[in-house]
Design a protein around this motif. Structure first.
Motif, PDB file in Angstrom:
ATOM      1  N   LEU A   1      -7.213  -1.219  -2.552  1.00  0.00           N
ATOM      2  CA  LEU A   1      -6.574  -0.279  -1.640  1.00  0.00           C
ATOM      3  C   LEU A   1      -6.603   1.162  -2.142  1.00  0.00           C
ATOM      4  O   LEU A   1      -6.693   2.099  -1.341  1.00  0.00           O
ATOM      5  CB  LEU A   1      -5.119  -0.689  -1.409  1.00  0.00           C
ATOM      6  CG  LEU A   1      -4.898  -1.958  -0.583  1.00  0.00           C
ATOM      7  CD1 LEU A   1      -3.457  -2.444  -0.743  1.00  0.00           C
ATOM      8  CD2 LEU A   1      -5.218  -1.709   0.889  1.00  0.00           C
ATOM      9  N   ARG A   2      -6.546   1.330  -3.468  1.00  0.00           N
ATOM     10  CA  ARG A   2      -6.347   2.669  -4.009  1.00  0.00           C
ATOM     11  C   ARG A   2      -7.476   3.169  -4.898  1.00  0.00           C
ATOM     12  O   ARG A   2      -7.555   4.368  -5.179  1.00  0.00           O
ATOM     13  CB  ARG A   2      -5.041   2.697  -4.815  1.00  0.00           C
ATOM     14  CG  ARG A   2      -3.803   2.573  -3.958  1.00  0.00           C
ATOM     15  CD  ARG A   2      -3.511   3.866  -3.250  1.00  0.00           C
ATOM     16  NE  ARG A   2      -2.868   3.656  -1.959  1.00  0.00           N
ATOM     17  CZ  ARG A   2      -2.593   4.643  -1.117  1.00  0.00           C
ATOM     18  NH1 ARG A   2      -2.916   5.880  -1.436  1.00  0.00           N
ATOM     19  NH2 ARG A   2      -2.041   4.382   0.047  1.00  0.00           N
ATOM     20  N   GLU A   3      -8.352   2.281  -5.340  1.00  0.00           N
ATOM     21  CA  GLU A   3      -9.425   2.690  -6.245  1.00  0.00           C
ATOM     22  C   GLU A   3     -10.813   2.447  -5.652  1.00  0.00           C
ATOM     23  O   GLU A   3     -11.812   2.696  -6.337  1.00  0.00           O
ATOM     24  CB  GLU A   3      -9.297   1.936  -7.574  1.00  0.00           C
ATOM     25  CG  GLU A   3      -8.006   2.227  -8.335  1.00  0.00           C
ATOM     26  CD  GLU A   3      -7.983   3.614  -8.933  1.00  0.00           C
ATOM     27  OE1 GLU A   3      -9.063   4.132  -9.291  1.00  0.00           O
ATOM     28  OE2 GLU A   3      -6.882   4.194  -9.044  1.00  0.00           O
TER      29      GLU A   3
ATOM     30  N   PHE B   1       2.352   1.650  -3.469  1.00  0.00           N
ATOM     31  CA  PHE B   1       1.341   2.210  -4.369  1.00  0.00           C
ATOM     32  C   PHE B   1       1.225   3.722  -4.176  1.00  0.00           C
ATOM     33  O   PHE B   1       1.060   4.467  -5.147  1.00  0.00           O
ATOM     34  CB  PHE B   1      -0.018   1.582  -4.096  1.00  0.00           C
ATOM     35  CG  PHE B   1      -0.132   0.122  -4.447  1.00  0.00           C
ATOM     36  CD1 PHE B   1       0.631  -0.430  -5.470  1.00  0.00           C
ATOM     37  CD2 PHE B   1      -1.017  -0.697  -3.764  1.00  0.00           C
ATOM     38  CE1 PHE B   1       0.521  -1.775  -5.791  1.00  0.00           C
ATOM     39  CE2 PHE B   1      -1.139  -2.042  -4.090  1.00  0.00           C
ATOM     40  CZ  PHE B   1      -0.372  -2.578  -5.101  1.00  0.00           C
ATOM     41  N   ALA B   2       1.283   4.163  -2.937  1.00  0.00           N
ATOM     42  CA  ALA B   2       1.082   5.577  -2.630  1.00  0.00           C
ATOM     43  C   ALA B   2       2.212   6.455  -3.166  1.00  0.00           C
ATOM     44  O   ALA B   2       1.978   7.600  -3.556  1.00  0.00           O
ATOM     45  CB  ALA B   2       0.942   5.763  -1.119  1.00  0.00           C
ATOM     46  N   ARG B   3       3.416   5.923  -3.179  1.00  0.00           N
ATOM     47  CA  ARG B   3       4.559   6.769  -3.560  1.00  0.00           C
ATOM     48  C   ARG B   3       5.037   6.585  -4.992  1.00  0.00           C
ATOM     49  O   ARG B   3       5.769   7.427  -5.512  1.00  0.00           O
ATOM     50  CB  ARG B   3       5.730   6.534  -2.609  1.00  0.00           C
ATOM     51  CG  ARG B   3       6.464   5.218  -2.830  1.00  0.00           C
ATOM     52  CD  ARG B   3       7.827   5.228  -2.136  1.00  0.00           C
ATOM     53  NE  ARG B   3       8.629   4.073  -2.501  1.00  0.00           N
ATOM     54  CZ  ARG B   3       9.330   3.983  -3.613  1.00  0.00           C
ATOM     55  NH1 ARG B   3       9.292   4.968  -4.509  1.00  0.00           N
ATOM     56  NH2 ARG B   3      10.049   2.910  -3.876  1.00  0.00           N
TER      57      ARG B   3
ATOM     58  N   ARG C   1      -8.976  -2.322   3.847  1.00  0.00           N
ATOM     59  CA  ARG C   1      -7.991  -2.100   4.907  1.00  0.00           C
ATOM     60  C   ARG C   1      -8.533  -2.563   6.253  1.00  0.00           C
ATOM     61  O   ARG C   1      -7.813  -3.169   7.058  1.00  0.00           O
ATOM     62  CB  ARG C   1      -7.605  -0.621   4.983  1.00  0.00           C
ATOM     63  CG  ARG C   1      -6.721  -0.134   3.849  1.00  0.00           C
ATOM     64  CD  ARG C   1      -6.190   1.270   4.131  1.00  0.00           C
ATOM     65  NE  ARG C   1      -5.404   1.772   3.019  1.00  0.00           N
ATOM     66  CZ  ARG C   1      -5.893   2.393   1.960  1.00  0.00           C
ATOM     67  NH1 ARG C   1      -7.205   2.606   1.888  1.00  0.00           N
ATOM     68  NH2 ARG C   1      -5.106   2.820   0.996  1.00  0.00           N
TER      69      ARG C   1
ATOM     70  N   TYR D   1      -4.298  -3.447  -5.594  1.00  0.00           N
ATOM     71  CA  TYR D   1      -4.256  -2.025  -5.934  1.00  0.00           C
ATOM     72  C   TYR D   1      -5.674  -1.463  -6.063  1.00  0.00           C
ATOM     73  O   TYR D   1      -5.980  -0.378  -5.535  1.00  0.00           O
ATOM     74  CB  TYR D   1      -3.483  -1.804  -7.231  1.00  0.00           C
ATOM     75  CG  TYR D   1      -3.491  -0.350  -7.655  1.00  0.00           C
ATOM     76  CD1 TYR D   1      -2.573   0.543  -7.122  1.00  0.00           C
ATOM     77  CD2 TYR D   1      -4.455   0.138  -8.531  1.00  0.00           C
ATOM     78  CE1 TYR D   1      -2.600   1.883  -7.465  1.00  0.00           C
ATOM     79  CE2 TYR D   1      -4.486   1.481  -8.887  1.00  0.00           C
ATOM     80  CZ  TYR D   1      -3.563   2.349  -8.351  1.00  0.00           C
ATOM     81  OH  TYR D   1      -3.606   3.674  -8.680  1.00  0.00           O
TER      82      TYR D   1
ATOM     83  N   GLN E   1       3.174   7.770 -11.264  1.00  0.00           N
ATOM     84  CA  GLN E   1       2.308   7.187 -12.290  1.00  0.00           C
ATOM     85  C   GLN E   1       2.577   7.849 -13.640  1.00  0.00           C
ATOM     86  O   GLN E   1       3.001   9.005 -13.688  1.00  0.00           O
ATOM     87  CB  GLN E   1       0.841   7.364 -11.883  1.00  0.00           C
ATOM     88  CG  GLN E   1       0.470   6.596 -10.638  1.00  0.00           C
ATOM     89  CD  GLN E   1      -1.024   6.640 -10.348  1.00  0.00           C
ATOM     90  OE1 GLN E   1      -1.811   7.261 -11.047  1.00  0.00           O
ATOM     91  NE2 GLN E   1      -1.440   5.957  -9.290  1.00  0.00           N
TER      92      GLN E   1
ATOM     93  N   ASP F   1       0.839  -1.201   0.000  1.00  0.00           N
ATOM     94  CA  ASP F   1       0.000   0.000   0.000  1.00  0.00           C
ATOM     95  C   ASP F   1       0.875   1.252   0.000  1.00  0.00           C
ATOM     96  O   ASP F   1       0.589   2.224  -0.716  1.00  0.00           O
ATOM     97  CB  ASP F   1      -0.914  -0.028   1.229  1.00  0.00           C
ATOM     98  CG  ASP F   1      -2.049   0.977   1.146  1.00  0.00           C
ATOM     99  OD1 ASP F   1      -2.288   1.523   0.051  1.00  0.00           O
ATOM    100  OD2 ASP F   1      -2.708   1.201   2.178  1.00  0.00           O
ATOM    101  N   ALA F   2       1.957   1.219   0.777  1.00  0.00           N
ATOM    102  CA  ALA F   2       2.873   2.358   0.822  1.00  0.00           C
ATOM    103  C   ALA F   2       3.589   2.539  -0.519  1.00  0.00           C
ATOM    104  O   ALA F   2       3.807   3.676  -0.965  1.00  0.00           O
ATOM    105  CB  ALA F   2       3.887   2.164   1.946  1.00  0.00           C
TER     106      ALA F   2
END
Length: 236
Positions: A156-158, A128-130, A203, A153, A133, A125-126
């Motif tokens: 957690l992110r979408e 993906f965050a950093r 999460r 992904y 893109q 997750d970390a």
């Protein structure tokens, strides 16, 4: 078995010749042979297994140097390598190609035969965050680990639905749940079942419900039952 042993000895001989570098013409040639032959790069040229996961996220099989150059031309800024730092020529050539193309390469080793820990999911997750893109997610064939991490992904992110995430593990991408990689399907299916009974974010589910050891035990038990049934029914 003898043939497999001979192939492994031949492969080890190639690896021993370059010693982890591409400093000589022979080392570069040997790394390329290892990538194309022993690491199945020729097959990946025919089936790159590439697909879009999200507007700025892609998935694929292990890209070769030419594919990495094309990715850079398309604007890809980072690659998430789920194989980790391997001994294959594919990895040495990937590192070099990413450096030349200005693409950030992140190594994050996962297995297709076992579930990640809570800590590994948090670390992903970390990442993906950093990651800048657009970025590409890849494993070896783009079938199991790439599909699973693409599903993570999306969750957690979408804020994707379990069904949308689950679609990343599909025969369309050469993933089949009947083998050891089916444990990845079991995790996503368990999340879908739990969230249907008690709505929660992924999460929250990972923090409060996710038990990789229990899921692994259930998966092993299920596989034993399937094998016993197949034998009893004389399935082929």
């Amino acid at each position: 078995m003898r043939r497999k042993g001979a192939i492994r000895r031949w492969q080890r001989r190639w690896k021993d010749r370059w010693s982890g570098t591409l400093d000589t013409a022979r080392a570069r040639r040997d790394a390329t042979i290892d990538m194309l032959v022993f690491d199945h790069g020729l097959l990946r040229m025919l089936v790159p297994n590439r697909a879009r996961v999200a507007p700025a996220v892609w998935r694929s099989a292990q890209p070769d140097p030419r594919a990495i150059s094309r990715l850079a031309a398309e604007g890809v800024r980072a690659i998430l390598n789920l194989r980790g730092a391997t001994e294959h020529g594919s990895y040495l050539l990937e590192v070099e190609a990413c450096r030349a193309a200005g693409i950030e390469l992140v190594d994050f080793k996962l297995s297709a035969r076992s579930l990640p820990t809570r800590e590994e999911i948090a670390a992903l997750d970390a990442v993906f965050a950093r990651l800048p893109q657009p970025f590409l997610i890849h494993c070896k064939s783009g079938a199991d680990r790439a599909g699973f991490v693409s599903a993570l992904y999306l969750l957690l992110r979408e804020d994707a639905t379990p069904e949308a995430a689950r679609a990343q593990l599909s025969w369309r991408f050469l993933h089949f749940a009947v083998g050891p990689a089916g444990i990845l399907d079991l995790m996503l299916d368990r999340f879908a079942a739990d969230v249907a009974d008690e709505p929660m974010t992924f999460r929250t589910w990972v923090a409060t419900h996710y038990d990789p050891e229990a899921l692994a035990a259930a998966f092993r038990a299920g596989r034993r039952e399937h094998r016993l049934a197949d034998r009893f029914l004389a399935r082929e």
